[in-house]
Scaffold this motif. Structure first.
Motif, PDB file in Angstrom:
ATOM      1  N   ASP A 148      38.095  38.259  44.488  1.00 55.24           N
ATOM      2  CA  ASP A 148      39.493  38.256  44.064  1.00 55.24           C
ATOM      3  C   ASP A 148      40.357  39.144  44.961  1.00 55.24           C
ATOM      4  O   ASP A 148      41.394  39.655  44.539  1.00 55.24           O
ATOM      5  CB  ASP A 148      39.616  38.713  42.606  1.00 55.24           C
ATOM      6  N   ASP A 149      39.917  39.309  46.198  1.00 49.01           N
ATOM      7  CA  ASP A 149      40.653  40.158  47.145  1.00 49.01           C
ATOM      8  C   ASP A 149      40.397  39.631  48.561  1.00 49.01           C
ATOM      9  O   ASP A 149      39.604  40.179  49.321  1.00 49.01           O
ATOM     10  CB  ASP A 149      40.192  41.611  47.005  1.00 49.01           C
ATOM     11  N   TYR A 182      42.138  37.916  52.231  1.00 45.48           N
ATOM     12  CA  TYR A 182      43.330  37.893  53.082  1.00 45.48           C
ATOM     13  C   TYR A 182      43.192  36.778  54.108  1.00 45.48           C
ATOM     14  O   TYR A 182      42.133  36.616  54.719  1.00 45.48           O
ATOM     15  CB  TYR A 182      43.516  39.239  53.783  1.00 45.48           C
ATOM     16  N   HIS A 224      47.530  36.689  50.418  1.00 48.05           N
ATOM     17  CA  HIS A 224      46.477  37.380  49.663  1.00 48.05           C
ATOM     18  C   HIS A 224      46.075  36.545  48.461  1.00 48.05           C
ATOM     19  O   HIS A 224      46.929  36.024  47.731  1.00 48.05           O
ATOM     20  CB  HIS A 224      46.965  38.756  49.196  1.00 48.05           C
ATOM     21  N   ASP A 255      44.210  36.670  44.844  1.00 47.65           N
ATOM     22  CA  ASP A 255      43.861  37.659  43.820  1.00 47.65           C
ATOM     23  C   ASP A 255      42.862  37.127  42.799  1.00 47.65           C
ATOM     24  O   ASP A 255      42.639  37.752  41.756  1.00 47.65           O
ATOM     25  CB  ASP A 255      45.113  38.153  43.102  1.00 47.65           C
TER      26      ASP A 255
END
Length: 290
Positions: free
Chosen positions: A198-199, A201, A214, A216
């Motif tokens: 969930d992170d 880029y 991004h 999430d």
């Protein structure tokens, strides 16, 4: 920021178009060009390593990187190469494969996808098939893998032609959600970094501007974009403290701390090509090709 330019070995600097770079630390930085010209910074000087024992032949390499288990590695046709510091060693490709394409470092080793759309994990000189069925990528060549682990894998093709990416969730492949303007505005992925499921880029450009998004865990949001005819975005790296480092063309490097952006390296008037990102386990590095 300090320079790793070595005036005593000027002949080792020209590489043509730098394709990618990686770093295990300040004394182990590798720059790789599209023609498989490879330069290693050992903390003192640069040296040419492409011609060292068992190195990949020119034109055979698809991806290049660094992992804790392999050191500097290269994927491509007919073999898998690892640099030992003084030469190269090879592993055979997974059974049934003749070419490995995009790759990334996961769990201390290498995760890669073949031109047949199969996902493989390299561990102790052996290969484990990660997916149970090949991805639905068809004939396009996977260009970029983003993965925090082997159960959350994004595979992107080089440019959008109606099928931009596939996602492996540990059970099956599917077409993932992408930023709304990724497809409609013709973006092509340039790089990215996966911290966790969930992170994530993603950096991309469409010939007019660059964009940093991004993920999430539920949706994509825009973190940064360049203005029309502004610098293109090359890649992104995220430090353990959450600082986001963005490498751009014209030699620019920016950093976001708690959502606030600042310029670490301003535009260089003599830099006409791109900033080359270097991912390190402890700190950011960025290289420029003059």
């Amino acid at each position: 920021w300090s320079s790793r330019y070595d005036p005593g070995n000027v002949a080792l600097h020209p590489l043509g178009e730098t394709y990618v770079a990686s770093a295990a630390g300040p004394g182990d930085i590798v720059r790789y060009a599209a023609d498989f010209s490879v330069r290693l910074w050992d903390g003192i000087s640069w040296r040419s390593i492409e011609s060292e024992s068992n190195g990949p032949p020119s034109g055979y390499v698809s991806a290049f990187g660094n992992s804790a288990a392999t050191g500097d590695y290269a994927t491509g046709a007919l073999s898998f190469w690892m640099h030992t510091g003084s030469g190269w060693v090879t592993d055979t490709l997974p059974t049934g494969e003749v070419h490995l394409d995009a790759a990334t470092s996961v769990l201390g080793d290498v995760l890669t996808i073949s031109d047949n759309g199969r996902l493989w994990f390299h561990h102790q000189h052996d290969w484990t098939r990660v997916d149970s069925t090949s991805s639905g990528m068809g004939s396009f060549t996977p260009y970029l893998l983003l993965a925090p682990d082997t159960n959350h894998v994004w595979a992107f093709q080089a440019s959008y032609d109606g099928h931009a990416a596939e996602f492996w969730n540990g059970t099956a492949w599917s077409v993932p959600a992408l930023p709304g303007d990724f497809s409609t505005d013709g973006y092509a992925p340039a790089g990215g970094y996966a911290v966790d499921s969930d992170d994530v880029y993603l950096v991309a450009n469409n010939g007019q501007q660059g964009n940093l998004w991004h993920w999430d865990g539920a949706s994509w949001s825009t973190l940064r974009n360049s203005t029309f005819s502004g610098p293109s975005y090359q890649d992104v790296w995220v430090a353990a403290n959450g600082n986001v480092y963005l490498a751009e063309s014209q030699g620019i490097v920016e950093m976001a701390r708690a959502g606030r952006w600042s310029t670490l390296v301003p535009r260089r008037s003599r830099i006409t090509t791109t900033a080359i990102p270097v991912l390190s386990a402890s700190k950011p590095h960025a290289g420029t090709q003059a």
